[in-house]
Design an enzyme around this catalytic site. Structure first.
Site: not given
Length: 674
Positions: A298, A316, A363, A438, A462, A472
């Site tokens: 991430h 976030s 990401r 992440h 997950e 993702r």
């Protein structure tokens, strides 16, 4: 690629891959190819509807005779327990936390995707499907992803009915915001607490069934073994983490909703207790582990500040809506106060490299570019090792444009969290962020019905690999967890349960006795080694190996080195670990020992999987496979398959089974966000 027509009349846009390279030769054994026999045919928009209609029903009287074990109480596990309990099944729900509300789903911040098109900006089920397949770098199953996009529209209605306080516009309509990898606004959110609010919704729905008597809750219980009796999953062996008691629980079907395994890297955004043990014990019993090397890094996390840390904190991804990411153009400016660096000396590198998507690239791409600029010596913040590991996420433009009050309304709790952790006020100086581990995209292999290759073992959320390919997109994991728990699993599991009630087994069954005995023997082994090193020291060393050689960039030489290092570390662990305390009490050292032992085996398989896949796609970036400008370069002709690994036994080699990926509704292309 060649086109032909399959038996359902759909044009097949892909040719079967034929792997030429074999970097992992000698590390694995080739196995028989596999395929998803439950995958429906026909036009993609009709597949889920047709499949549901073709699945048999279970009448209410029989549901009361059927027992279901669910391991995990996050969004997928909590939603599944609530839905299956309400349907009338007898559900046993297990979690290692002191309350289901402590499941790690609570930590998700930014939002949940759904193709509602409330903004009238061109969104649709197909566009969500397309964005997700593209974001996953064409390594996911198209049928599963289309179902996910289709079901997404129901999730929001379900959650609103439960009272989830989604953000609303001035007129009262639900609000949306953008997330990385897309050009529409489809992400529903509750400030920076979306995961917490969704989990509370699932939790209260499950607690309603606890009160109704259909769900029995087992908190502070950790699954330590899967019971496979006569070839079918029929229960689990669990340890009461308070008393140390080893318990046997039997059922007609077992559901694993135990989350991801990012903590194999030690430093990650996951809760410290997150682990792979439930899935890994099933893998050792024969369940295939699919695509374990796919790890999502991430891009928006608070940077590492030193050797003292045990976890990292996510900021976030929604912050990338209004925050601009940059580093100094010149190395000599990296130790300056960012407010003293003039605009012309700033490199807004994502906006420069990807003008169409800018700061909203997916990401994996944002993470890799952050690593690149820091590797060039243009990172910011304190020196950690040989680098400054940080880039700026700057809200000055947004504050000037919208006003501080408006920014505070959208992101206030995230800004407060950042200031409490770093001591810096992000309203006045830019945040510093850097990539961190992440999600994972790998997990136990399942078919379209979410059933593993072990009959009676279903895997949801997950813990399975099914929906997101090699990467993702942001706000998709919450979508998958709730889609599976509320809508998919209750419809697919009934096809299996329609053959029940099954012949009962009891604790005297040889397979049950063997499973329990193996757990007891393993615990005694941990306590008897009495070595000199702590469990945490092994975990930290494993994490360093994984991050260095199987992190944001992998290479053949590095992965070979990592495999050798992990094997040496594993041998030392089993001869020199020191586990304090006793088996018949609360013993966190013992808990960690079991988890780290499984992480050591998983880490080795992740490196073998990454070594075998000599291509770059999504979260898997091989240094040997990149375009001239440094982007990921896939090799669809060799690797357009799901890698499903079978446990090779103690001391044996893992066995690789390949499931070819077939596309009839979307064409594979080189991914571009420029």
């Amino acid at each position: 690629m060649a086109s032909n027509v399959d038996v359902s009349g759909n044009t097949v846009l892909t040719s079967p891959p034929v792997q030429q390279s074999d970097d992992a030769h000698g590390y694995y054994t080739p196995g028989e190819p596999i395929r998803d026999t439950k995958a429906p045919a026909g036009p993609i928009k009709d597949r889920w509807t047709t499949h549901k209609m073709n699945n048999r029903l279970v009448n209410p009287a029989n549901r009361r005779k059927l027992d279901i074990i669910i391991v995990g109480t996050g969004l997928a596990g909590g939603a599944a327990a609530a839905t299956l309990g309400e349907a009338g099944y007898n559900v046993k729900s297990f979690c290692y936390q002191d309350s289901p509300r402590r499941a790690h789903s609570i930590a998700a911040q930014g939002g949940i995707n759904a193709a509602k098109n409330y903004k009238e900006d061109g969104d649709s089920v197909y566009r969500l499907f397309y964005d997700t397949v593209k974001g996953g770098d064409y390594r996911s199953r198209e049928s599963n992803v289309y179902r996910l996009a289709e079901v997404s529209t129901n999730i929001i209605d379900q959650c609103v009915a439960q009272g989830v306080p989604f953000a609303r516009e001035y007129g009262g309509l639900l609000d949306n915001r953008s997330f990385g990898g897309v050009q529409v606004s489809r992400t529903f959110y509750a400030r920076g607490q979306t995961g917490q609010q969704l989990l509370i919704g699932a939790y209260q729905a499950m607690e309603r069934q606890v009160a109704a008597g259909t769900v029995t809750q087992y908190t502070r219980h950790e699954m330590l073994e899967l019971i496979v009796a006569d070839g079918k999953a029929r229960g689990i062996v669990a340890r009461d983490l308070v008393t140390g008691e080893i318990e046997t629980h039997l059922a007609d079907v077992v559901v694993l909703a135990s989350g991801g395994y990012g903590n194999v890297f030690y430093l990650s955004t996951n809760a410290m207790g997150s682990n792979v043990t439930a899935a890994w014990r099933a893998h050792r019993k024969g369940a295939y582990m699919a695509n374990p090397c796919y790890t999502q890094i991430h891009p928006t996390c608070i940077p590492v500040s030193g050797d003292h840390q045990s976890k990292l904190t996510l900021m976030s991804e929604s912050l990338r809506n209004d925050g601009r990411i940059w580093v100094p153009k010149n190395r000599e400016d990296c130790d300056k106060d960012p407010r003293d660096i003039p605009e012309e000396d700033r490199d807004y590198y994502l906006e420069r490299i990807y003008p169409s998507f800018g700061n909203l690239v997916p990401r994996d791409i944002a993470s890799r570019q952050a690593k690149n600029v820091c590797d060039e010596g243009r990172g910011v913040g304190p020196m950690v090792g040989d680098f400054r590991r940080g880039v700026y996420l700057d809200f000055a433009d947004a504050i000037n444009r919208l006003g501080e009050d408006a920014v505070r309304e959208k992101y206030g709790n995230l800004f407060d969290m950042y200031e409490r952790i770093t001591g810096e006020n992000p309203y006045q100086v830019p945040m510093r962020i850097y990539p961190a581990v992440h999600y994972v995209m790998g997990g136990l292999w399942v078919d379209y019905d979410l059933q593993s290759n072990i009959e009676g073992l279903f895997v949801t959320g997950e813990a399975n690999f099914s929906d997101h390919g090699a990467n993702r997109l942001g706000a998709s994991a919450l979508m998958q967890g709730l889609a599976d728990g509320y809508f998919v699993l209750p419809n697919t599991i009934r096809e299996y349960l329609a053959d029940g009630p099954f012949a009962p087994i009891d604790e005297s069954h040889p397979d049950v006795v063997a499973a329990r005995t193996s757990v007891e023997d393993r615990i005694q082994k941990f306590l008897s080694i009495n070595g000199t090193r702590t469990v945490d020291s092994y975990h930290k060393e494993l994490g360093n190996i994984m991050w260095e050689y199987c992190g944001m960039e992998r290479s053949e030489d590095g992965l070979r080195k990592a495999i050798d290092m992990i094997r040496e570390l594993k041998a030392d662990f089993w001869s020199n670990v020191k586990v304090l305390g006793t088996a018949d009490s609360l013993n966190q050292s013992l808990e960690k020992a079991g988890r780290v032992a499984d992480f050591l085996e998983l880490g080795e398989l992740m490196c073998i999987d990454a070594l075998n896949r000599r291509e770059s796609c999504g979260g898997h970036f091989r240094a040997e496979s990149q375009t001239e400008d440094g982007e990921a370069l896939r090799h669809d002709d060799e690797f357009a398959y799901v890698a499903a690994w079978e446990f090779g036994g103690e001391g044996g080699q893992p066995v690789l089974h390949k499931e070819d990926l077939v596309y009839t509704a979307i064409e594979m292309k080189q991914r571009s966000y420029k």
